[in-house]
Motif scaffolding. Sequence first.
Motif, PDB file in Angstrom:
ATOM      1  N   VAL A 294     -25.550  -5.025  -2.708  1.00 56.77           N
ATOM      2  CA  VAL A 294     -24.529  -5.275  -3.681  1.00 56.77           C
ATOM      3  C   VAL A 294     -23.079  -4.876  -2.790  1.00 56.77           C
ATOM      4  CG1 VAL A 294     -25.645  -4.882  -5.841  1.00 56.77           C
ATOM      5  CG2 VAL A 294     -24.575  -3.150  -4.980  1.00 56.77           C
ATOM      6  N   ILE A 295     -21.923  -5.304  -3.233  1.00 49.29           N
ATOM      7  CA  ILE A 295     -20.729  -4.834  -2.952  1.00 49.29           C
ATOM      8  C   ILE A 295     -20.364  -3.315  -3.286  1.00 49.29           C
ATOM      9  CG2 ILE A 295     -18.080  -5.275  -2.725  1.00 49.29           C
ATOM     10  CD1 ILE A 295     -18.900  -8.245  -2.945  1.00 49.29           C
ATOM     11  N   GLY A 296     -20.278  -2.565  -2.142  1.00 47.31           N
ATOM     12  CA  GLY A 296     -19.963  -1.121  -2.677  1.00 47.31           C
ATOM     13  C   GLY A 296     -18.412  -0.858  -2.874  1.00 47.31           C
ATOM     14  N   SER A 297     -17.519  -1.565  -1.797  1.00 48.01           N
ATOM     15  CA  SER A 297     -16.127  -1.302  -2.051  1.00 48.01           C
ATOM     16  C   SER A 297     -15.785  -2.679  -1.300  1.00 48.01           C
ATOM     17  CB  SER A 297     -15.623  -0.052  -1.355  1.00 48.01           C
ATOM     18  OG  SER A 297     -15.882   0.056  -0.065  1.00 48.01           O
ATOM     19  N   ILE A 298     -14.642  -3.074  -1.749  1.00 47.47           N
ATOM     20  CA  ILE A 298     -13.962  -4.381  -0.940  1.00 47.47           C
ATOM     21  C   ILE A 298     -12.700  -4.281  -0.912  1.00 47.47           C
ATOM     22  CG2 ILE A 298     -14.042  -5.697  -3.174  1.00 47.47           C
ATOM     23  CD1 ILE A 298     -14.498  -8.066  -1.191  1.00 47.47           C
ATOM     24  N   LYS A 299     -11.996  -4.729   0.064  1.00 43.24           N
ATOM     25  CA  LYS A 299     -10.530  -5.025   0.293  1.00 43.24           C
ATOM     26  C   LYS A 299     -10.079  -6.294   0.680  1.00 43.24           C
ATOM     27  CE  LYS A 299      -6.379  -2.783   0.554  1.00 43.24           C
ATOM     28  NZ  LYS A 299      -5.808  -2.426  -0.457  1.00 43.24           N
ATOM     29  N   ILE A 300      -9.402  -7.092  -0.303  1.00 50.82           N
ATOM     30  CA  ILE A 300      -8.832  -8.265   0.057  1.00 50.82           C
ATOM     31  C   ILE A 300      -7.443  -8.303   0.696  1.00 50.82           C
ATOM     32  CG2 ILE A 300      -8.977 -10.824  -0.887  1.00 50.82           C
ATOM     33  CD1 ILE A 300     -10.693  -9.780  -2.821  1.00 50.82           C
ATOM     34  N   GLU A 301      -7.168  -8.940   1.758  1.00 48.07           N
ATOM     35  CA  GLU A 301      -5.793  -8.901   2.335  1.00 48.07           C
ATOM     36  C   GLU A 301      -5.809 -10.351   2.858  1.00 48.07           C
ATOM     37  OE1 GLU A 301      -5.882  -5.837   4.775  1.00 48.07           O
ATOM     38  OE2 GLU A 301      -4.680  -4.494   3.538  1.00 48.07           O
ATOM     39  N   GLY A 302      -4.374 -10.709   3.265  1.00 44.35           N
ATOM     40  CA  GLY A 302      -4.014 -11.980   3.594  1.00 44.35           C
ATOM     41  C   GLY A 302      -2.790 -12.349   3.432  1.00 44.35           C
ATOM     42  N   ASP A 303      -2.596 -13.934   3.693  1.00 40.33           N
ATOM     43  CA  ASP A 303      -1.126 -14.334   3.439  1.00 40.33           C
ATOM     44  C   ASP A 303      -1.293 -15.248   2.003  1.00 40.33           C
ATOM     45  OD1 ASP A 303      -2.513 -16.580   4.508  1.00 40.33           O
ATOM     46  OD2 ASP A 303      -1.019 -17.027   5.866  1.00 40.33           O
ATOM     47  N   PHE A 304      -2.168 -14.847   1.108  1.00 45.04           N
ATOM     48  CA  PHE A 304      -2.348 -15.658  -0.180  1.00 45.04           C
ATOM     49  C   PHE A 304      -1.364 -15.159  -1.192  1.00 45.04           C
ATOM     50  CE2 PHE A 304      -5.726 -12.780   0.242  1.00 45.04           C
ATOM     51  CZ  PHE A 304      -5.459 -12.023  -0.665  1.00 45.04           C
ATOM     52  N   PHE A 305      -1.488 -15.592  -2.228  1.00 39.67           N
ATOM     53  CA  PHE A 305      -0.706 -14.942  -3.483  1.00 39.67           C
ATOM     54  C   PHE A 305      -1.540 -14.946  -4.542  1.00 39.67           C
ATOM     55  CE2 PHE A 305       2.850 -16.903  -0.598  1.00 39.67           C
ATOM     56  CZ  PHE A 305       3.414 -15.728  -0.453  1.00 39.67           C
ATOM     57  N   LEU A 306      -1.266 -13.626  -5.506  1.00 37.93           N
ATOM     58  CA  LEU A 306      -1.960 -13.690  -6.660  1.00 37.93           C
ATOM     59  C   LEU A 306      -1.014 -13.324  -7.631  1.00 37.93           C
ATOM     60  CD1 LEU A 306      -4.856 -12.088  -4.695  1.00 37.93           C
ATOM     61  CD2 LEU A 306      -5.620 -13.187  -6.939  1.00 37.93           C
ATOM     62  N   TYR A 307      -1.197 -14.006  -8.731  1.00 35.28           N
ATOM     63  CA  TYR A 307      -0.155 -13.404  -9.840  1.00 35.28           C
ATOM     64  C   TYR A 307      -1.071 -13.232 -11.319  1.00 35.28           C
ATOM     65  CZ  TYR A 307       3.405 -13.677 -13.346  1.00 35.28           C
ATOM     66  OH  TYR A 307       4.189 -13.199 -14.443  1.00 35.28           O
ATOM     67  N   PRO A 308      -0.826 -12.240 -11.830  1.00 33.10           N
ATOM     68  CA  PRO A 308       0.351 -11.238 -11.688  1.00 33.10           C
ATOM     69  C   PRO A 308      -0.073 -10.458 -10.201  1.00 33.10           C
ATOM     70  CG  PRO A 308      -1.038 -10.231 -13.351  1.00 33.10           C
ATOM     71  CD  PRO A 308      -1.633 -11.830 -13.078  1.00 33.10           C
ATOM     72  N   GLU A 309       1.064  -9.354  -9.914  1.00 35.60           N
ATOM     73  CA  GLU A 309       0.761  -8.661  -8.668  1.00 35.60           C
ATOM     74  C   GLU A 309      -0.330  -7.775  -8.731  1.00 35.60           C
ATOM     75  OE1 GLU A 309       4.206  -6.658  -7.494  1.00 35.60           O
ATOM     76  OE2 GLU A 309       5.649  -8.571  -8.079  1.00 35.60           O
ATOM     77  N   ASP A 310      -0.785  -7.458  -9.859  1.00 35.96           N
ATOM     78  CA  ASP A 310      -2.038  -6.418  -9.685  1.00 35.96           C
ATOM     79  C   ASP A 310      -3.451  -7.314  -9.678  1.00 35.96           C
ATOM     80  OD1 ASP A 310      -1.957  -7.310 -12.084  1.00 35.96           O
ATOM     81  OD2 ASP A 310      -2.267  -5.413 -13.213  1.00 35.96           O
ATOM     82  N   GLY A 311      -3.296  -8.673  -9.728  1.00 39.18           N
ATOM     83  CA  GLY A 311      -4.559  -9.504  -9.461  1.00 39.18           C
ATOM     84  C   GLY A 311      -5.287  -9.227  -8.597  1.00 39.18           C
ATOM     85  N   ARG A 312      -4.941  -8.716  -7.359  1.00 44.09           N
ATOM     86  CA  ARG A 312      -5.680  -8.406  -6.262  1.00 44.09           C
ATOM     87  C   ARG A 312      -6.583  -7.192  -6.432  1.00 44.09           C
ATOM     88  NH1 ARG A 312      -5.534  -4.987  -2.004  1.00 44.09           N
ATOM     89  NH2 ARG A 312      -3.211  -4.612  -2.391  1.00 44.09           N
ATOM     90  N   GLU A 313      -6.038  -6.292  -7.048  1.00 41.78           N
ATOM     91  CA  GLU A 313      -6.747  -5.068  -7.443  1.00 41.78           C
ATOM     92  C   GLU A 313      -7.730  -5.095  -8.440  1.00 41.78           C
ATOM     93  OE1 GLU A 313      -3.336  -4.991  -7.190  1.00 41.78           O
ATOM     94  OE2 GLU A 313      -3.089  -3.937  -5.326  1.00 41.78           O
ATOM     95  N   LYS A 314      -7.608  -6.086  -9.442  1.00 44.97           N
ATOM     96  CA  LYS A 314      -8.366  -6.106 -10.748  1.00 44.97           C
ATOM     97  C   LYS A 314      -9.575  -7.148  -9.935  1.00 44.97           C
ATOM     98  CE  LYS A 314      -5.113  -6.280 -14.354  1.00 44.97           C
ATOM     99  NZ  LYS A 314      -4.526  -6.902 -15.533  1.00 44.97           N
ATOM    100  N   LEU A 315      -9.285  -8.161  -9.313  1.00 44.82           N
ATOM    101  CA  LEU A 315     -10.448  -8.956  -8.276  1.00 44.82           C
ATOM    102  C   LEU A 315     -11.471  -8.114  -7.486  1.00 44.82           C
ATOM    103  CD1 LEU A 315     -11.556 -11.553  -8.337  1.00 44.82           C
ATOM    104  CD2 LEU A 315      -9.874 -12.020  -6.287  1.00 44.82           C
ATOM    105  N   GLU A 316     -10.735  -7.339  -6.908  1.00 43.37           N
ATOM    106  CA  GLU A 316     -11.534  -6.151  -5.898  1.00 43.37           C
ATOM    107  C   GLU A 316     -12.392  -5.100  -6.779  1.00 43.37           C
ATOM    108  OE1 GLU A 316      -8.371  -5.789  -2.179  1.00 43.37           O
ATOM    109  OE2 GLU A 316      -8.384  -4.177  -3.751  1.00 43.37           O
ATOM    110  N   LYS A 317     -11.790  -4.607  -8.032  1.00 37.82           N
ATOM    111  CA  LYS A 317     -12.633  -3.782  -8.786  1.00 37.82           C
ATOM    112  C   LYS A 317     -13.876  -4.607  -9.517  1.00 37.82           C
ATOM    113  CE  LYS A 317     -12.100  -0.723 -12.505  1.00 37.82           C
ATOM    114  NZ  LYS A 317     -11.132  -0.247 -13.709  1.00 37.82           N
TER     115      LYS A 317
END
Length: 93
Positions: free
Chosen positions: A22-45
């Motif tokens: 299973v995924i233990g921890s994940i970091k997602i980065e790149g030149d995409f956009f998520l709205y609202p701004e904390d969307g990336r952190e919520k998705l990673e969690k």
Amino acid sequence: MHGKSVYKAGKLVKIDLEYSNVIGSIKIEGDFFLYPEDGREKLEKALVGAVLDKESIKKRIEETLVKERIEVYGFTSEQLADAILQACNQNKS
């Protein structure tokens, strides 16, 4: 295990993760956009604990986007699932 990938979807998606079955921890980065701004952190969690199976990961992504009302510009849930699995496959010979 540790995996990294760079995946070209609509935009560039970079994945850095720790995983076993299973995924233990994940970091997602790149030149995409998520709205609202904390969307990336919520998705990673939300992805922590996901089984490393394309359909399971894709479902978890889609459920999180709806539940948290996150808008994504630059990749689809299927493309993100592929990027995650590509990071895992980097360690397979």
